[in-house]
Write a protein that holds these residues in place. Sequence first.
Motif, PDB file in Angstrom:
ATOM      1  N   ASN A 129       0.949  -1.282   0.345  1.00  0.00           N
ATOM      2  CA  ASN A 129      -0.443   0.245  -0.061  1.00  0.00           C
ATOM      3  C   ASN A 129       0.425   0.802   0.188  1.00  0.00           C
ATOM      4  O   ASN A 129       0.395   2.218   0.085  1.00  0.00           O
ATOM      5  N   ILE A 130       2.347   1.081   0.336  1.00  0.00           N
ATOM      6  CA  ILE A 130       2.786   2.784   0.605  1.00  0.00           C
ATOM      7  C   ILE A 130       2.781   3.457  -1.312  1.00  0.00           C
ATOM      8  O   ILE A 130       3.004   4.338  -1.076  1.00  0.00           O
ATOM      9  N   GLN A 131       2.315   2.565  -2.131  1.00  0.00           N
ATOM     10  CA  GLN A 131       2.593   3.759  -3.469  1.00  0.00           C
ATOM     11  C   GLN A 131       0.960   4.432  -3.563  1.00  0.00           C
ATOM     12  O   GLN A 131       1.317   5.129  -3.149  1.00  0.00           O
ATOM     13  N   LYS A 132       0.398   3.623  -3.077  1.00  0.00           N
ATOM     14  CA  LYS A 132      -1.588   4.256  -2.663  1.00  0.00           C
ATOM     15  C   LYS A 132      -0.897   5.688  -1.580  1.00  0.00           C
ATOM     16  O   LYS A 132      -1.828   6.220  -1.266  1.00  0.00           O
ATOM     17  N   ALA A 133      -0.262   4.968  -0.361  1.00  0.00           N
ATOM     18  CA  ALA A 133      -0.406   6.188   0.407  1.00  0.00           C
ATOM     19  C   ALA A 133       0.851   7.177   0.222  1.00  0.00           C
ATOM     20  O   ALA A 133       0.918   8.984   0.859  1.00  0.00           O
ATOM     21  N   ILE A 134       1.446   7.351  -0.373  1.00  0.00           N
ATOM     22  CA  ILE A 134       2.467   8.792  -1.317  1.00  0.00           C
ATOM     23  C   ILE A 134       1.583   9.348  -1.884  1.00  0.00           C
ATOM     24  O   ILE A 134       2.026   9.900  -2.004  1.00  0.00           O
ATOM     25  N   PHE A 135       1.133   8.657  -3.121  1.00  0.00           N
ATOM     26  CA  PHE A 135       0.539   9.167  -4.270  1.00  0.00           C
ATOM     27  C   PHE A 135      -0.650  10.110  -3.701  1.00  0.00           C
ATOM     28  O   PHE A 135      -1.455  11.320  -3.843  1.00  0.00           O
ATOM     29  N   SER A 136      -1.431   9.403  -2.457  1.00  0.00           N
ATOM     30  CA  SER A 136      -2.632  10.115  -2.388  1.00  0.00           C
ATOM     31  C   SER A 136      -2.221  11.539  -1.592  1.00  0.00           C
ATOM     32  O   SER A 136      -2.157  12.405  -1.335  1.00  0.00           O
TER      33      SER A 136
END
Length: 268
Positions: free
Chosen positions: A212-219
Amino acid sequence: MSFALFSALFYIISILFIAPMLAKAQSGEQIQRPNKNWFILTALFAVICHFISLFPFFSNLFSGENFTLMEIGSLISVLIAILATVAIALKIKTFWFLLPIIYCFATINVTLAAFAPSHVIQNLAQDLGLLLHILLAMFAYAVCFIAMLQSIQLAWLDRKLKTKQMVISPLLPPLMMVERHFFRVMLSGEILLTLTLLTGAVYLADFFGNENIQKAIFSFLAWIVYAVLLIGHWKYRWRGKKMIIYTISGMILLTIAYFGSRAMLGMN
């Protein structure tokens, strides 16, 4: 599947009711204030059928089973359509020129959800907290999408004024009204996105994990872009191209966060 087809049909009929009037308004022809009864009726049938077509998605969401990426896109599009239709019903005329885009978006999504294969996503709604996070995320995306469309409409009206092509019409809202509504919608989207990030950090155990790190960073990057935009407007009265660039950039980042990471997981 039949409800999806009826939904797409009623969306198209709704577009056909308003598209000629919008074309006349844009070309400068004098038109009467539109009769909303038939339009509201067909739009209402469209969103109801669209919502019913998503019952399998809701069943999977609440039962802890899997659902698809297309179903998420379809749910977001019907939320956008509902918000826009309610705005028109409440006589908020800044949405008239956005409706064909919104209904076309909903038509495409409900059709794809019904007929196109999609990557299956593991449902995270295992408790109330995670379910709240998912619903907030969808509402945040829907509201930010509407804000992006309003920013484009605002730039279009501004260009009409500067080139002296603006024609008085009951369908064309005043520029200042569009700007005021845009920043109210943008602020609402930022608040929803803030709540999405907070509930994700609290209720999603691996929110900062590899999956989920990509989702967290881009959000979070989208949240920063929208925050800079709101502060820039409040303190420095940002308008025009700068406003559009920030709004579209934030939407791109949010789309990558919501759908890009899922698509990449599906290819792996």
